[in-house]
Design an enzyme around this catalytic site. Structure first.
Site, PDB file in Angstrom:
ATOM      1  N   THR A   1       1.845 -49.458  -9.992  1.00  0.00           N
ATOM      2  CA  THR A   1       2.089 -48.179 -10.656  1.00  0.00           C
ATOM      3  C   THR A   1       3.569 -47.964 -10.915  1.00  0.00           C
ATOM      4  O   THR A   1       3.967 -47.447 -11.964  1.00  0.00           O
ATOM      5  CB  THR A   1       1.528 -47.019  -9.811  1.00  0.00           C
ATOM      6  OG1 THR A   1       0.120 -47.211  -9.634  1.00  0.00           O
ATOM      7  CG2 THR A   1       1.772 -45.678 -10.480  1.00  0.00           C
ATOM      8  N   CYS A   2       4.389 -48.380  -9.962  1.00  0.00           N
ATOM      9  CA  CYS A   2       5.837 -48.207 -10.092  1.00  0.00           C
ATOM     10  C   CYS A   2       6.379 -48.979 -11.292  1.00  0.00           C
ATOM     11  O   CYS A   2       7.237 -48.493 -12.036  1.00  0.00           O
ATOM     12  CB  CYS A   2       6.544 -48.669  -8.815  1.00  0.00           C
ATOM     13  SG  CYS A   2       5.890 -47.906  -7.314  1.00  0.00           S
ATOM     14  N   SER A   3       5.881 -50.199 -11.492  1.00  0.00           N
ATOM     15  CA  SER A   3       6.390 -51.069 -12.546  1.00  0.00           C
ATOM     16  C   SER A   3       5.778 -50.793 -13.910  1.00  0.00           C
ATOM     17  O   SER A   3       6.438 -50.960 -14.935  1.00  0.00           O
ATOM     18  CB  SER A   3       6.138 -52.539 -12.186  1.00  0.00           C
ATOM     19  OG  SER A   3       6.880 -52.916 -11.038  1.00  0.00           O
TER      20      SER A   3
ATOM     21  N   THR B   1       5.784 -53.054  -7.398  1.00  0.00           N
ATOM     22  CA  THR B   1       4.394 -52.659  -7.165  1.00  0.00           C
ATOM     23  C   THR B   1       3.784 -52.108  -8.457  1.00  0.00           C
ATOM     24  O   THR B   1       4.514 -51.671  -9.355  1.00  0.00           O
ATOM     25  CB  THR B   1       4.303 -51.624  -6.030  1.00  0.00           C
ATOM     26  OG1 THR B   1       5.202 -50.541  -6.309  1.00  0.00           O
ATOM     27  CG2 THR B   1       4.688 -52.247  -4.700  1.00  0.00           C
TER      28      THR B   1
ATOM     29  N   LEU C   1       8.431 -46.024 -13.428  1.00  0.00           N
ATOM     30  CA  LEU C   1       9.773 -46.399 -13.865  1.00  0.00           C
ATOM     31  C   LEU C   1       9.913 -46.489 -15.384  1.00  0.00           C
ATOM     32  O   LEU C   1      10.853 -45.908 -15.952  1.00  0.00           O
ATOM     33  CB  LEU C   1      10.178 -47.718 -13.202  1.00  0.00           C
ATOM     34  CG  LEU C   1      11.460 -48.389 -13.712  1.00  0.00           C
ATOM     35  CD1 LEU C   1      12.667 -47.499 -13.500  1.00  0.00           C
ATOM     36  CD2 LEU C   1      11.661 -49.732 -13.029  1.00  0.00           C
TER      37      LEU C   1
END
Length: 246
Positions: free
Chosen positions: A49-51, A47, A55
């Site tokens: 923001t996560c990528s 997703t 992270l």
């Protein structure tokens, strides 16, 4: 509001994971007992923001966390092990342990399993981070209970500021290059020898052109190197900078 669980033990659950062609079960004791561990949990692998942010920054700061007493950094999401393994490979985040909370048992035990049915996600983890010492939650940073996917306090820099606000952070190095450029190779080797990680932007890819190079650096030759947002120059200027900052 979500409940802060500082001072409490992490949920005692097991995680089925796939390593190569074999299944393996990891227990909470294996992950946390006798260790200092950062956990950052997020809504889903791949997703945005996560990528793009959550992270990568934890992976970037992993050596700094290690130098400040952190044994492991865990990225947790309510995804199956195959998805998490594919995400780990895609992100090249070799300093992070990817933990699939496929059934949501850990997230539910944390009181942070939420309904994302409106997005077609089903049950997912709320975004948060925590520092765990010997299985006991020392500190939590839980995103505010607001609509959407807030990302304000669970980031790597907030966690590092809690652990050691005076920690020295790695330099952010960006290099604009072109294929077949010998000076670019020299600059990259100089950075690698001194242990600097760098982002490479190659002319001719993703819409990056000579016009882009000139607009950003004021120069028409490669490489052009930027360190912490400051324009250093080409390979010769980089070697001078490295010598002055040895």
């Amino acid at each position: 509001m979500f409940q802060n669980r500082e001072g409490q033990a992490v949920p005692q659950v097991s995680f089925p994971v796939r390593e190569g062609n074999d299944w393996k079960t990891l227990t909470a004791d294996q992950l946390f007992k006798g260790k200092t561990v950062i956990v950052f949990a997020l809504p889903g692998a791949f997703t945005p923001t996560c990528s793009s942010t959550h992270l990568p920054r934890y992976n970037e700061l992993a050596p700094v966390f290690k130098a400040n007493g952190v044994d492991d950094i865990i990225c947790l999401s309510v995804n199956d092990t195959f998805v998490m393994n594919a995400w780990a490979e895609d992100q090249k985040a070799e300093k992070i342990t990817f933990l699939p909370d496929g059934n949501g048992d850990f997230s539910e035990g944390m009181g942070l399993l939420v309904d994302k049915n409106d997005l077609g996600f089903g049950k997912r983890s709320w975004r948060y981070s925590m520092l765990v010492k010997d299985g006991i939650i020392d500190q939590m940073f839980i995103e505010p209970d607001l609509p959407g996917d807030p990302f304000e306090v669970s980031d790597a820099d907030t966690m590092l500021n809690y652990i050691n606000p005076n920690a020295e952070q790695p330099k952010r190095v960006t290099m604009i290059t072109k294929p077949g450029c010998g000076h670019c190779t020299r600059a990259k080797n100089a950075l690698k020898v001194r242990g600097y990680k760098f982002e490479e932007i190659e002319l001719g890819t993703n819409g990056v052109s000579y016009s882009t190079l000139t607009a950003i650096s004021g120069q028409g030759t490669t490489p052009q190197i930027f360190i912490d947002g400051e324009h250093v120059g080409g390979a010769d200027e980089l070697e001078s900078w490295l010598g002055a900052n040895a």
